[in-house]
Design a protein around this motif. Sequence first.
Motif, PDB file in Angstrom:
ATOM      1  N   HIS A  28      -1.476  40.809 -10.024  1.00  0.00           N
ATOM      2  CA  HIS A  28      -0.802  41.868 -10.624  1.00  0.00           C
ATOM      3  C   HIS A  28      -0.701  43.076  -9.596  1.00  0.00           C
ATOM      4  O   HIS A  28      -1.572  42.970  -8.657  1.00  0.00           O
ATOM      5  CB  HIS A  28      -1.516  42.558 -11.761  1.00  0.00           C
ATOM      6  N   SER A  29       0.329  43.685  -9.480  1.00  0.00           N
ATOM      7  CA  SER A  29       0.335  44.603  -8.211  1.00  0.00           C
ATOM      8  C   SER A  29      -0.839  45.638  -8.230  1.00  0.00           C
ATOM      9  O   SER A  29      -1.464  46.224  -9.344  1.00  0.00           O
ATOM     10  CB  SER A  29       1.656  45.531  -8.339  1.00  0.00           C
ATOM     11  N   GLY A  30      -1.673  45.821  -7.097  1.00  0.00           N
ATOM     12  CA  GLY A  30      -2.671  46.495  -6.964  1.00  0.00           C
ATOM     13  C   GLY A  30      -3.916  45.931  -7.448  1.00  0.00           C
ATOM     14  O   GLY A  30      -4.976  46.692  -7.506  1.00  0.00           O
ATOM     15  N   ALA A  31      -3.853  44.544  -8.157  1.00  0.00           N
ATOM     16  CA  ALA A  31      -4.923  44.230  -8.656  1.00  0.00           C
ATOM     17  C   ALA A  31      -5.472  42.911  -8.150  1.00  0.00           C
ATOM     18  O   ALA A  31      -4.675  42.526  -7.312  1.00  0.00           O
ATOM     19  CB  ALA A  31      -4.775  44.016 -10.237  1.00  0.00           C
ATOM     20  N   LYS A  32      -6.694  42.139  -8.448  1.00  0.00           N
ATOM     21  CA  LYS A  32      -7.089  41.274  -7.839  1.00  0.00           C
ATOM     22  C   LYS A  32      -6.191  39.939  -8.616  1.00  0.00           C
ATOM     23  O   LYS A  32      -5.574  40.007  -9.352  1.00  0.00           O
ATOM     24  CB  LYS A  32      -8.482  40.915  -8.214  1.00  0.00           C
ATOM     25  N   SER A  33      -6.105  38.847  -7.644  1.00  0.00           N
ATOM     26  CA  SER A  33      -5.534  37.604  -8.075  1.00  0.00           C
ATOM     27  C   SER A  33      -6.724  36.700  -8.618  1.00  0.00           C
ATOM     28  O   SER A  33      -7.618  36.608  -7.899  1.00  0.00           O
ATOM     29  CB  SER A  33      -4.935  36.995  -6.871  1.00  0.00           C
ATOM     30  N   LEU A  34      -6.480  36.211  -9.652  1.00  0.00           N
ATOM     31  CA  LEU A  34      -7.509  35.468 -10.443  1.00  0.00           C
ATOM     32  C   LEU A  34      -6.864  33.906 -10.570  1.00  0.00           C
ATOM     33  O   LEU A  34      -5.816  33.851 -10.954  1.00  0.00           O
ATOM     34  CB  LEU A  34      -8.136  36.067 -11.549  1.00  0.00           C
ATOM     35  N   VAL A  35      -7.813  32.940 -10.601  1.00  0.00           N
ATOM     36  CA  VAL A  35      -7.555  31.548 -10.886  1.00  0.00           C
ATOM     37  C   VAL A  35      -7.193  31.476 -12.467  1.00  0.00           C
ATOM     38  O   VAL A  35      -7.985  32.035 -13.144  1.00  0.00           O
ATOM     39  CB  VAL A  35      -8.585  30.704 -10.635  1.00  0.00           C
ATOM     40  N   SER A  36      -6.015  30.896 -12.840  1.00  0.00           N
ATOM     41  CA  SER A  36      -5.922  30.532 -14.169  1.00  0.00           C
ATOM     42  C   SER A  36      -5.487  29.108 -14.481  1.00  0.00           C
ATOM     43  O   SER A  36      -4.381  28.746 -14.186  1.00  0.00           O
ATOM     44  CB  SER A  36      -4.565  31.652 -14.551  1.00  0.00           C
ATOM     45  N   CYS A  37      -6.527  28.361 -14.655  1.00  0.00           N
ATOM     46  CA  CYS A  37      -5.984  26.854 -14.728  1.00  0.00           C
ATOM     47  C   CYS A  37      -7.102  26.249 -15.633  1.00  0.00           C
ATOM     48  O   CYS A  37      -8.331  25.973 -15.384  1.00  0.00           O
ATOM     49  CB  CYS A  37      -6.034  26.180 -13.487  1.00  0.00           C
ATOM     50  N   THR A  38      -6.650  26.125 -17.073  1.00  0.00           N
ATOM     51  CA  THR A  38      -7.519  25.301 -18.135  1.00  0.00           C
ATOM     52  C   THR A  38      -6.606  24.329 -18.855  1.00  0.00           C
ATOM     53  O   THR A  38      -5.710  24.012 -18.630  1.00  0.00           O
ATOM     54  CB  THR A  38      -8.112  26.320 -19.118  1.00  0.00           C
TER      55      THR A  38
END
Length: 125
Positions: free
Chosen positions: A71-81
Motif C-alpha cells: 500500500h502507498s506509504g506502507a509496508k509490503s507484506l507476504v500474503s500467501c496461504t
Amino acid sequence: MISFESFTITGDTPIYQQIVLFVKRGIVSGAIQDGEELPSRRTLSTWLTVNPNTAQKAYRQLEEEGLIESHSGAKSLVSCTGERLRQLREELLQSDLQSLIRAMRETGFGKEEALHLMDTLWEDR
C-alpha cells in the motif's frame, strides 16, 4: 522482516526474476511466513547493490501474482496461504521438473531410466 542475507545474484537470469524466485522459494519452504514484512524497495536495492527500479519490478511482479500486498506509504507484506500456497508449490515444482526432464533428455536418459533413478534417489533420502 525477510532476510536477503543468503541471496546471491547469478548471471543467468534478470535480477528482478531472481528476487521473485528467492521470495517464492522462501514462502514454499516456510522460511518466509504469511504476513512477514519485506524490506522497503530502497532498502532492498541498497542491500543487494542493485538499481531501485530492479527491486520495484520484483515487488510489482510479486504483487501481480498475489504473493505480497503493498500500500502507498506502507509496508509490503507476504500474503500467501491455503490454495495460493499449494498453487505456488506446484508451479515451482513443475518448473524444476521441466528443467530436470530437459537435462535428462539431453544426456540420453529414457523415461524408464529417469523414473528408476528418481525412485532410487527417493528411497535414499
